[in-house]
Design a protein around this motif. Structure first.
Motif, mmCIF file in Angstrom:
data_model
loop_
_atom_site.group_PDB
_atom_site.id
_atom_site.type_symbol
_atom_site.label_atom_id
_atom_site.label_comp_id
_atom_site.label_asym_id
_atom_site.label_seq_id
_atom_site.Cartn_x
_atom_site.Cartn_y
_atom_site.Cartn_z
ATOM 1 N N HIS A 38 -37.446 53.779 6.529
ATOM 2 C CA HIS A 38 -36.650 52.774 7.238
ATOM 3 C C HIS A 38 -36.702 51.426 6.518
ATOM 4 O O HIS A 38 -35.712 50.713 6.472
ATOM 5 N N LYS A 57 -34.015 44.128 16.900
ATOM 6 C CA LYS A 57 -33.053 45.132 16.457
ATOM 7 C C LYS A 57 -33.645 45.980 15.331
ATOM 8 O O LYS A 57 -33.483 47.201 15.304
ATOM 9 N N GLY A 61 -34.595 50.072 15.482
ATOM 10 C CA GLY A 61 -34.145 51.050 14.492
ATOM 11 C C GLY A 61 -35.301 51.761 13.828
ATOM 12 O O GLY A 61 -35.228 52.955 13.523
ATOM 13 N N GLU A 64 -36.658 54.464 16.152
ATOM 14 C CA GLU A 64 -35.769 55.627 16.163
ATOM 15 C C GLU A 64 -35.959 56.464 14.901
ATOM 16 O O GLU A 64 -36.013 57.688 14.948
ATOM 17 N N SER A 65 -36.065 55.797 13.768
ATOM 18 C CA SER A 65 -36.257 56.495 12.495
ATOM 19 C C SER A 65 -37.598 57.224 12.470
ATOM 20 O O SER A 65 -37.679 58.378 12.024
#
Length: 86
Positions: A38, A57, A61, A64-65
């Motif tokens: 990421h 933000k 992310g 999630e990765s």
């Protein structure tokens, strides 16, 4: 010390335990790889958002990765170990 009612060596060398440990180890490795990969992705800088909003933000992310990679590595470790045993 009293002898356990089962053989601990047989439990740790069994196919089920090996598959579970490979899945857990793969999950942990996936978290590490997900975080690493990421950070290698290009990041969009949005001038309209504050610095704190951009950090939130980015971490969203990253989580999630990490979760995605962890699931994949965990499944692969579990399946490989289970198939290898059989």
């Amino acid at each position: 010390l009293a002898e356990p009612p089962y053989d601990p060596k047989a439990v740790s060398e069994g196919c089920t335990m090996r598959a579970v440990l490979a899945g857990v180890g793969g999950y942990g490795l996936g978290v590490l790889f997900g975080g690493f990969f990421h950070t290698m992705q290009p990041f969009e800088i949005d001038e309209r958002l504050s610095t704190w909003e951009q950090i939130k933000k980015s971490y969203r992310g990253m989580s999630e990765s990490c979760g995605r990679q962890a699931r994949v590595f965990g499944r692969l470790g579990f399946l490989y170990s289970a198939v290898e045993c059989v």
